[in-house]
Structure formats: structure tokens, C-alpha cells
Design a protein around this motif. Sequence first.
Motif, PDB file in Angstrom:
ATOM      1  N   GLU A  30      10.502  40.488  14.231  1.00 23.48           N
ATOM      2  CA  GLU A  30       9.972  40.877  15.540  1.00 23.48           C
ATOM      3  C   GLU A  30       9.883  42.392  15.683  1.00 23.48           C
ATOM      4  OE1 GLU A  30      12.268  38.988  18.571  1.00 23.48           O
ATOM      5  OE2 GLU A  30      11.635  36.962  18.018  1.00 23.48           O
ATOM      6  N   GLY A  31       9.402  43.014  14.620  1.00 20.04           N
ATOM      7  CA  GLY A  31       9.154  44.453  14.641  1.00 20.04           C
ATOM      8  C   GLY A  31      10.364  45.330  14.394  1.00 20.04           C
ATOM      9  N   VAL A  32      11.516  44.719  14.160  1.00 21.38           N
ATOM     10  CA  VAL A  32      12.753  45.464  13.921  1.00 21.38           C
ATOM     11  C   VAL A  32      13.234  45.186  12.506  1.00 21.38           C
ATOM     12  CG1 VAL A  32      15.128  45.890  14.684  1.00 21.38           C
ATOM     13  CG2 VAL A  32      13.350  45.293  16.361  1.00 21.38           C
ATOM     14  N   GLN A  33      13.720  46.226  11.825  1.00 18.47           N
ATOM     15  CA  GLN A  33      14.205  46.050  10.458  1.00 18.47           C
ATOM     16  C   GLN A  33      15.691  45.697  10.432  1.00 18.47           C
ATOM     17  OE1 GLN A  33      13.041  49.514   8.054  1.00 18.47           O
ATOM     18  NE2 GLN A  33      11.515  48.174   7.124  1.00 18.47           N
ATOM     19  N   TYR A  34      16.018  44.727   9.585  1.00 13.73           N
ATOM     20  CA  TYR A  34      17.408  44.301   9.400  1.00 13.73           C
ATOM     21  C   TYR A  34      17.689  44.212   7.905  1.00 13.73           C
ATOM     22  CZ  TYR A  34      17.091  42.789  14.292  1.00 13.73           C
ATOM     23  OH  TYR A  34      16.911  42.741  15.649  1.00 13.73           O
ATOM     24  N   ARG A  35      18.956  44.284   7.552  1.00 19.73           N
ATOM     25  CA  ARG A  35      19.334  44.115   6.155  1.00 19.73           C
ATOM     26  C   ARG A  35      19.111  42.663   5.735  1.00 19.73           C
ATOM     27  NH1 ARG A  35      23.538  47.502   8.236  1.00 19.73           N
ATOM     28  NH2 ARG A  35      23.281  49.620   7.442  1.00 19.73           N
ATOM     29  N   ASP A  36      18.695  42.473   4.488  1.00 23.81           N
ATOM     30  CA  ASP A  36      18.333  41.145   3.979  1.00 23.81           C
ATOM     31  C   ASP A  36      19.585  40.394   3.538  1.00 23.81           C
ATOM     32  OD1 ASP A  36      17.167  38.937   2.916  1.00 23.81           O
ATOM     33  OD2 ASP A  36      16.025  39.975   1.365  1.00 23.81           O
ATOM     34  N   GLY A  70      13.966  26.665   2.962  1.00 26.92           N
ATOM     35  CA  GLY A  70      13.039  26.983   1.888  1.00 26.92           C
ATOM     36  C   GLY A  70      11.958  27.974   2.265  1.00 26.92           C
ATOM     37  N   ASP A  71      12.247  28.866   3.202  1.00 28.53           N
ATOM     38  CA  ASP A  71      11.261  29.864   3.628  1.00 28.53           C
ATOM     39  C   ASP A  71      11.638  31.262   3.145  1.00 28.53           C
ATOM     40  OD1 ASP A  71      13.507  30.220   5.130  1.00 28.53           O
ATOM     41  OD2 ASP A  71      12.551  29.958   7.085  1.00 28.53           O
ATOM     42  N   PHE A 109      17.241  32.123   7.955  1.00 27.43           N
ATOM     43  CA  PHE A 109      18.629  32.585   7.861  1.00 27.43           C
ATOM     44  C   PHE A 109      18.744  34.030   8.327  1.00 27.43           C
ATOM     45  CE2 PHE A 109      22.399  34.236   5.708  1.00 27.43           C
ATOM     46  CZ  PHE A 109      23.330  33.236   5.972  1.00 27.43           C
ATOM     47  N   ASN A 110      17.808  34.865   7.931  1.00 25.02           N
ATOM     48  CA  ASN A 110      17.819  36.271   8.362  1.00 25.02           C
ATOM     49  C   ASN A 110      17.610  36.392   9.875  1.00 25.02           C
ATOM     50  OD1 ASN A 110      18.354  37.776   5.995  1.00 25.02           O
ATOM     51  ND2 ASN A 110      16.247  37.510   5.294  1.00 25.02           N
ATOM     52  N   THR A 111      16.777  35.517  10.434  1.00 28.22           N
ATOM     53  CA  THR A 111      16.564  35.516  11.884  1.00 28.22           C
ATOM     54  C   THR A 111      17.848  35.136  12.604  1.00 28.22           C
ATOM     55  OG1 THR A 111      14.231  34.924  11.603  1.00 28.22           O
ATOM     56  CG2 THR A 111      15.211  34.519  13.760  1.00 28.22           C
ATOM     57  N   TYR A 112      18.538  34.134  12.075  1.00 30.11           N
ATOM     58  CA  TYR A 112      19.830  33.720  12.640  1.00 30.11           C
ATOM     59  C   TYR A 112      20.836  34.860  12.562  1.00 30.11           C
ATOM     60  CZ  TYR A 112      24.602  32.013  11.859  1.00 30.11           C
ATOM     61  OH  TYR A 112      25.970  31.865  11.843  1.00 30.11           O
ATOM     62  N   ALA A 113      20.915  35.527  11.402  1.00 33.01           N
ATOM     63  CA  ALA A 113      21.863  36.630  11.217  1.00 33.01           C
ATOM     64  C   ALA A 113      21.551  37.789  12.157  1.00 33.01           C
ATOM     65  CB  ALA A 113      21.822  37.104   9.764  1.00 33.01           C
ATOM     66  N   ALA A 114      20.258  38.069  12.348  1.00 31.55           N
ATOM     67  CA  ALA A 114      19.856  39.149  13.247  1.00 31.55           C
ATOM     68  C   ALA A 114      20.260  38.839  14.686  1.00 31.55           C
ATOM     69  CB  ALA A 114      18.351  39.369  13.162  1.00 31.55           C
TER      70      ALA A 114
END
Length: 229
Positions: A147-153, A42-43, A48-53
Motif C-alpha cells: 500500500e505504497g509503504v516499504q517494509y522488510r521482506d 503460495g503468493d 504473510f508480509n501484509t500480515y507482518a506489516a
Amino acid sequence: MSWVKQTLNSTLGQKVIMSLTGLFLVTFLIVHLIGNLQILKGDEGAAFNTYAAFMSTNGLIHAVSYGMYAAIIAHVLYAITLTLRNKKARPVSYAVQDAKANSSWASRSMMLLGSMILVFLVLHLYHFWARYKMGWIPYEFKMVTIEGVQYRDIASLVIETFKQPVALAIYLIGIVGLGIHLNHGFQSAFQTLGLNHKSYNKFIKGFGAAFSVIMAIGYAIMPLYIFFS
């Protein structure tokens, strides 16, 4: 190396490879499920995005992923080979013997269930892996900073996908097929590898059934949660 070729071409050798690749893919399913459940925090998809990254940038994960792709290909190819070999060995069904009395529906339908899972896997790779890797995410908020790096959502992509009733239905059907396939495959793997014994066969059967149900429910939780939340 002739013995290797002989083993790979034998029915028993192919069943052993099927069992080993299947058990390896089970470990992947467990790890993948843990990652999927991160979206329940619920964040707004941050976990989930951190896990995917992490999964997309870790070198060890990349190496294991290539092994997983090889295992999937081997599992599918040997499944097809064994099915065709069995049909060739018994081109005409027995007239008197009833197949239902000697085997479960799952064991007689492994090819059907396997085909369902393969279609499900292809759709899954298209919906998420390919679109994430290729940048085919047609949503306004395409990037997140971790952590300062861009990733796809990827979290937004998952949420948008499972908000669609058709996508939800397809995935739930695939998950049911996966659960049935796991239940039978788990028991067959132990039997093929010679790890079954009358003193603990009942435990293996019960554990396999419980594991299959838990995995199916676990994988169904995320799309259902997204759809109804």
C-alpha cells in the motif's frame, strides 16, 4: 495492599497467575498461528508480509504485545518460583511412593518442557523478531511495498530459515514440547481456577488434548511446507 502482596506470595496466588497468564498466551498462540498460515497461500509471501506489516504498525497490537511480554515473564518467573518452592518443601523424594503412579510424565516434567519452550522462544525472537525489527535480513530483496509503504521482506527470511535442516529440527522439537506443555497446562489451569467439575472434567481433558494436538500440527505445517516445497 498487604492482601495483594500476600496473594502474590502464596502458592495458590502464584498458581492462579500462572493459569491466567497461560490462558492469555494461548489466545496469542491462536492469532500467531493464523498469521503463520498466511505463507501457505503460495503468493510469494505477499499475504504473510501484509500480515507482518499490519502486526508491526497497529497500535492496539503493540499494546497487546507489551501485555504478552509481561505475561511471558510472569509465567516463567512464577513457574521457577513454584518449582523451587516445591523442591524446598520436599527436599528428599519419597522412598516408597512411586511418582509415576500419581502423576503424568508431563506434570513431572513441566520445568523441563518450560525450559525447552523458553529456549525455543529466544531462538524464535532472534531469528525473526529481532532480525525483522533491527533490519538484520541478509538477503538481496530486503524490502517489499505494501500500500505504497516499504517494509522488510520477512517472508523471505522465514523461507530461508526453514530451508535449513538444523533450524527445522530445532523448531519441530520446540513445537512438540509446546504441545505437551499445552495439554497439561490447559487442564491444570481449569483446575487451579476452580472451573473443573466431575460432570465436564472429561470434556475439558479431551478438549485440551485435541487443542494441543491441533496447535502443534498447525505450527509444524509452515516449516515443513517451506522445507519440502
